[in-house]
Design a protein around this motif. Structure first.
Motif, PDB file in Angstrom:
ATOM      1  N   THR A  13      20.114   0.910  62.137  1.00 56.89           N
ATOM      2  CA  THR A  13      20.069   2.358  62.344  1.00 56.89           C
ATOM      3  C   THR A  13      21.142   3.298  62.043  1.00 56.89           C
ATOM      4  O   THR A  13      20.840   4.447  61.400  1.00 56.89           O
ATOM      5  CB  THR A  13      20.130   2.429  64.105  1.00 56.89           C
ATOM      6  N   GLN A  16      20.810   3.927  58.131  1.00 56.43           N
ATOM      7  CA  GLN A  16      19.720   4.707  57.782  1.00 56.43           C
ATOM      8  C   GLN A  16      20.116   6.320  58.259  1.00 56.43           C
ATOM      9  O   GLN A  16      19.836   7.169  57.527  1.00 56.43           O
ATOM     10  CB  GLN A  16      18.470   4.574  58.910  1.00 56.43           C
ATOM     11  N   GLN A  17      20.826   6.372  59.328  1.00 57.83           N
ATOM     12  CA  GLN A  17      21.448   7.560  59.706  1.00 57.83           C
ATOM     13  C   GLN A  17      22.322   8.054  58.347  1.00 57.83           C
ATOM     14  O   GLN A  17      22.356   9.233  58.391  1.00 57.83           O
ATOM     15  CB  GLN A  17      22.160   7.630  60.799  1.00 57.83           C
TER      16      GLN A  17
END
Length: 127
Positions: A13, A16-17
């Motif tokens: 995550t 992706q951020q």
């Protein structure tokens, strides 16, 4: 993803951020670079160029902080799960060690019962 470890999900995550953040930083940098190209005077041009550099610098710092924070959270989670697993294994080992100690008196009780039965049998033969 149901069987995936949560620390891996945290890291994915964050990755992706970071990609999304990098795209936003590049777009903002390009915006200021475009304004610098359109500027009429040298001071405005220099100000926009500096703004573009500042956006990249501040964005990179934000990305590093985000990555470090995600790494810390993932490491902390993995460590807590490992400690919980170790505690469970230690508890199971303690119970396993305790169980033979509880079973040891039972043979003594069986021996006592056997001797009582032997005494009864001996009394029965005497009669």
């Amino acid at each position: 993803m149901a069987g995936a470890d949560i620390d891996v999900v945290i890291r994915q995550t964050a990755k992706q951020q970071n990609k999304t953040l990098l795209a936003a930083i590049k777009a903002r940098r390009d915006h200021f670079t475009g304004l610098a190209a359109k500027a009429k005077d040298a001071t405005s041009k220099e100000r926009y160029k500096q703004a573009a550099k500042d956006v990249v610098e501040q964005g990179a710092a934000a990305m590093r902080r985000l990555q470090v924070s995600a790494d810390n959270a993932a490491d902390s989670f993995a460590r807590s799960m490992r400690m919980a697993s170790d505690a469970f294994a230690a508890k199971a080992a303690a119970e396993a060690a305790k169980a033979p100690a509880e079973k040891a008196p039972k043979p003594a009780k069986k021996a006592a019962k056997a001797s009582v039965k032997a005494k009864k049998a001996a009394k029965g033969k005497k009669k």
